[in-house]
Design an enzyme around this catalytic site. Structure first.
Site, PDB file in Angstrom:
ATOM      1  N   LYS A   1      32.521  49.958  37.292  1.00  0.00           N
ATOM      2  CA  LYS A   1      33.348  49.365  38.350  1.00  0.00           C
ATOM      3  C   LYS A   1      34.687  48.962  37.789  1.00  0.00           C
ATOM      4  O   LYS A   1      34.763  48.314  36.736  1.00  0.00           O
ATOM      5  CB  LYS A   1      32.641  48.114  38.919  1.00  0.00           C
ATOM      6  CG  LYS A   1      33.379  47.476  40.078  1.00  0.00           C
ATOM      7  CD  LYS A   1      33.133  48.209  41.377  1.00  0.00           C
ATOM      8  CE  LYS A   1      34.097  47.832  42.489  1.00  0.00           C
ATOM      9  NZ  LYS A   1      35.333  48.678  42.502  1.00  0.00           N
TER      10      LYS A   1
ATOM     11  N   GLN B   1      37.593  45.011  31.607  1.00  0.00           N
ATOM     12  CA  GLN B   1      36.826  44.992  32.855  1.00  0.00           C
ATOM     13  C   GLN B   1      35.342  44.711  32.608  1.00  0.00           C
ATOM     14  O   GLN B   1      34.687  44.069  33.429  1.00  0.00           O
ATOM     15  CB  GLN B   1      37.002  46.344  33.574  1.00  0.00           C
ATOM     16  CG  GLN B   1      36.701  46.298  35.057  1.00  0.00           C
ATOM     17  CD  GLN B   1      37.868  45.785  35.898  1.00  0.00           C
ATOM     18  OE1 GLN B   1      39.023  46.112  35.633  1.00  0.00           O
ATOM     19  NE2 GLN B   1      37.585  44.966  36.897  1.00  0.00           N
TER      20      GLN B   1
ATOM     21  N   LYS C   1      35.143  40.879  32.302  1.00  0.00           N
ATOM     22  CA  LYS C   1      35.555  40.262  33.562  1.00  0.00           C
ATOM     23  C   LYS C   1      34.433  40.407  34.587  1.00  0.00           C
ATOM     24  O   LYS C   1      34.030  39.449  35.246  1.00  0.00           O
ATOM     25  CB  LYS C   1      36.817  40.967  34.075  1.00  0.00           C
ATOM     26  CG  LYS C   1      37.369  40.398  35.346  1.00  0.00           C
ATOM     27  CD  LYS C   1      38.352  41.329  36.053  1.00  0.00           C
ATOM     28  CE  LYS C   1      39.478  41.805  35.177  1.00  0.00           C
ATOM     29  NZ  LYS C   1      40.622  42.320  35.953  1.00  0.00           N
TER      30      LYS C   1
ATOM     31  N   LYS D   1      37.755  51.876  34.214  1.00  0.00           N
ATOM     32  CA  LYS D   1      39.129  51.897  34.727  1.00  0.00           C
ATOM     33  C   LYS D   1      39.571  53.342  34.797  1.00  0.00           C
ATOM     34  O   LYS D   1      39.081  54.191  34.047  1.00  0.00           O
ATOM     35  CB  LYS D   1      40.066  51.139  33.778  1.00  0.00           C
ATOM     36  CG  LYS D   1      41.297  50.633  34.465  1.00  0.00           C
ATOM     37  CD  LYS D   1      41.008  49.328  35.161  1.00  0.00           C
ATOM     38  CE  LYS D   1      42.159  48.870  36.014  1.00  0.00           C
ATOM     39  NZ  LYS D   1      41.927  47.487  36.476  1.00  0.00           N
TER      40      LYS D   1
ATOM     41  N   GLY E   1      41.424  49.710  43.740  1.00  0.00           N
ATOM     42  CA  GLY E   1      42.861  49.761  43.495  1.00  0.00           C
ATOM     43  C   GLY E   1      43.273  49.004  42.243  1.00  0.00           C
ATOM     44  O   GLY E   1      42.478  48.301  41.626  1.00  0.00           O
ATOM     45  N   ASP E   2      44.514  49.180  41.878  1.00  0.00           N
ATOM     46  CA  ASP E   2      45.168  48.415  40.813  1.00  0.00           C
ATOM     47  C   ASP E   2      46.659  48.668  41.057  1.00  0.00           C
ATOM     48  O   ASP E   2      47.045  49.017  42.182  1.00  0.00           O
ATOM     49  CB  ASP E   2      44.695  48.900  39.422  1.00  0.00           C
ATOM     50  CG  ASP E   2      45.038  47.920  38.305  1.00  0.00           C
ATOM     51  OD1 ASP E   2      44.305  46.956  38.108  1.00  0.00           O
ATOM     52  OD2 ASP E   2      46.064  48.117  37.615  1.00  0.00           O
TER      53      ASP E   2
ATOM     54  N   THR F   1      42.270  38.845  44.851  1.00  0.00           N
ATOM     55  CA  THR F   1      42.693  38.626  43.464  1.00  0.00           C
ATOM     56  C   THR F   1      43.640  37.422  43.404  1.00  0.00           C
ATOM     57  O   THR F   1      43.431  36.485  42.617  1.00  0.00           O
ATOM     58  CB  THR F   1      43.361  39.880  42.865  1.00  0.00           C
ATOM     59  OG1 THR F   1      42.527  41.001  43.145  1.00  0.00           O
ATOM     60  CG2 THR F   1      43.556  39.755  41.375  1.00  0.00           C
TER      61      THR F   1
ATOM     62  N   ASN G   1      50.507  43.420  45.053  1.00  0.00           N
ATOM     63  CA  ASN G   1      49.402  42.768  45.773  1.00  0.00           C
ATOM     64  C   ASN G   1      48.973  41.454  45.130  1.00  0.00           C
ATOM     65  O   ASN G   1      48.803  40.443  45.816  1.00  0.00           O
ATOM     66  CB  ASN G   1      48.228  43.758  45.871  1.00  0.00           C
ATOM     67  CG  ASN G   1      46.968  43.093  46.361  1.00  0.00           C
ATOM     68  OD1 ASN G   1      46.186  42.554  45.585  1.00  0.00           O
ATOM     69  ND2 ASN G   1      46.773  43.088  47.666  1.00  0.00           N
TER      70      ASN G   1
ATOM     71  N   SER H   1      35.218  42.987  45.495  1.00  0.00           N
ATOM     72  CA  SER H   1      34.777  44.386  45.548  1.00  0.00           C
ATOM     73  C   SER H   1      33.253  44.438  45.508  1.00  0.00           C
ATOM     74  O   SER H   1      32.632  45.258  46.179  1.00  0.00           O
ATOM     75  CB  SER H   1      35.330  45.170  44.355  1.00  0.00           C
ATOM     76  OG  SER H   1      36.667  45.544  44.587  1.00  0.00           O
TER      77      SER H   1
END
Ligand code: GLU
Length: 450
Positions: free
Chosen positions: A89, A110, A113, A125, A164-165, A208, A239, A382
């Site tokens: 993820k 990630q 996290k 990622k 997204g990122d 976020t 964002n 997410s």
């Protein structure tokens, strides 16, 4: 040479030019040193040697045709780092700076996290060096379709769930999803950050940024401070920055500056967020436009920054939120913030502060929230989107936001507790890394050598 230093040196020899990846690994390994000494089982099971190598790395060509009919070629990546706690993820980043080092640093971060969220999420990622800036919607659609025409064979609702990122928002997720669905002939929850009209979670877009502010609130209040009336600087205007500013304003803080790659808007009257949204969200325009409607504000062009400085950090503030990109706040910026009396630095972007900047801030007792704890609200939501998709439910905005605020509080408390237990400190960098790592490492041991 210590066990950890040896691993870091070998990593540098194996991947000589992956500086961002070295930086992310080094921070985690130094933080977890106390528990490696306390629990030799991790070394016996070669957990570190295993965890720093991605389980799988996918690299592919993305060719597409631009509006002029010319063929364009980009690089496509997906780094599937760890599936110990759940399906891979993590987001997709479309930005010209994307390379293997950036993908691996983001994928590595990630893992921990996602572990901190307490949800069943592995770490990954992906992305491309494609630059969505200045591209038409049709070009973005054709690029996304080409990117997905390779990626689709590697992902799935229970295998790998991208989101997204930087450079990837609801629009790109829509195009990616449309192509995925056509190719596999199934309506799966294979991507998160989808439009709320067809499977996306309420509050995912805001999550976020809102989560970052919840984290800041917990940290400040624990230290006898409050957000109300505080002068805040939020770098970036994507964002993450936009919804960080939104929540700050809702909670009574004052936002006086934000930025984009071309410059800074400094508005002592308080940033007009609706105007920023109009410029950025709707038109992907330049912040310079802000000044046209707000002549009393100041625009500082990035071209005028002195060498090795980001002038946004020289504006006096109480709380700094680096929400733009990696390594955007260095030692010189940290010194400037300290000189101007900053009380807290809350990382919104992934790894926005350099290691020496973090050291400097902590040495001067500035409250410091590391990104893998503070910005985990996005991926947590997410996780909520995946849960809603799997159970064919739709939760309302307040329900999602309530769950998000609980998760952010838990991440804060867990990180602090681990810092206290293993480092006898309130150092959240150490606490978050240990808490995130331990869960993954213990699961790796239980799942055997695979
Ligand atoms: N790109 C975001 C992050 O850095 C979100 C990832 C996700 O939602 O999967 O955590």
């Amino acid at each position: 040479m210590s066990y950890i230093q040896n691993i870091i040196e070998n990593l540098k020899i194996s991947y000589p030019i992956q500086n961002e990846f070295h930086q992310a690994v080094t921070e985690v390994l130094i933080s977890i040193e106390p528990i490696l000494k306390q629990y030799p089982i991790y070394q016996e099971h070669k957990v570190i040697e295993r965890i720093i190598e991605p389980e799988r790395e996918i690299y592919f060509r993305v060719s597409w045709v631009d509006d002029k009919g010319c063929i364009q070629v980009n690089k496509g990546y997906r780094v599937e780092f760890s599936s110990v706690l759940g399906p891979y993820k993590g987001g997709l980043r479309f930005h010209p700076s994307v390379n293997e080092s950036i993908m691996k640093f983001l994928g590595f971060e990630q893992i921990f996290k996602n572990s901190l969220t307490g949800l069943m999420l592995g770490g990954a990622k992906g992305g491309s060096n494609f630059d969505p800036k200045g591209k038409s919607d049709n070009e973005i659609m054709r690029f996304c379709q080409s990117y997905m025409s390779e990626l689709f064979r590697h992902i799935g609702a229970k295998t790998d769930v991208p989101a997204g990122d930087i450079g990837v928002g609801a629009k790109e997720i829509g195009y990616l999803f449309g192509m995925y669905k056509k190719l596999v002939n199934r309506y799966d929850g294979v991507l998160t950050g989808k439009s709320t009209r067809w499977g996306g979670s309420m509050a995912r877009k805001e999550a976020t940024g809102y989560g970052i502010v919840y984290f800041a609130k917990n940290l400040l209040e624990d230290n006898g401070l409050f957000l109300e009336g505080k002068r805040c600087i939020v770098s970036g205007s994507g964002n993450v920055a936009i919804y960080t500013m939104e929540k700050l304003l809702l909670l009574g803080a004052k936002v006086i500056a934000c930025s984009d790659s071309k410059g800074i808007i400094h508005d002592e009257h308080g940033i007009d967020l609706e105007l920023i949204k109009k410029i950025k969200d709707e038109n992907r325009g330049s912040l310079e436009e802000y000044q046209v409607s707000k002549p009393n504000s100041k625009y500082i062009a990035a071209e005028s920054y002195p060498e090795n400085r980001n002038l946004i950090w020289s504006i006096p503030c109480d709380i700094a939120f680096p929400c733009a990109t990696q390594n955007e706040l260095n030692i010189n910026d940290a010194k400037e913030l300290i000189k101007n009396g900053v009380k807290a630095v809350i990382e919104g972007a992934n790894m926005p502060s350099t290691p020496d900047a973090i050291k400097e801030l902590q040495a001067h007792n500035v409250l410091f929230a590391p990104s893998k704890a503070a910005n985990a609200g996005g991926v947590a939501t997410s996780g909520f989107e995946m849960a809603q998709n799997a159970s064919m439910q739709k939760w309302d905005f307040d329900e999602v936001e309530d769950k998000l605020s609980v998760i952010m509080k838990n991440i804060y408390t867990t990180s602090l507790e681990n810092a206290k237990i293993f480092d006898n400190s309130s150092n959240l960098v150490i606490g978050a890394n240990i808490a995130g790592f331990k869960k993954v490492a213990d699961a790796m041991i239980e799942q055997g050598v695979v």
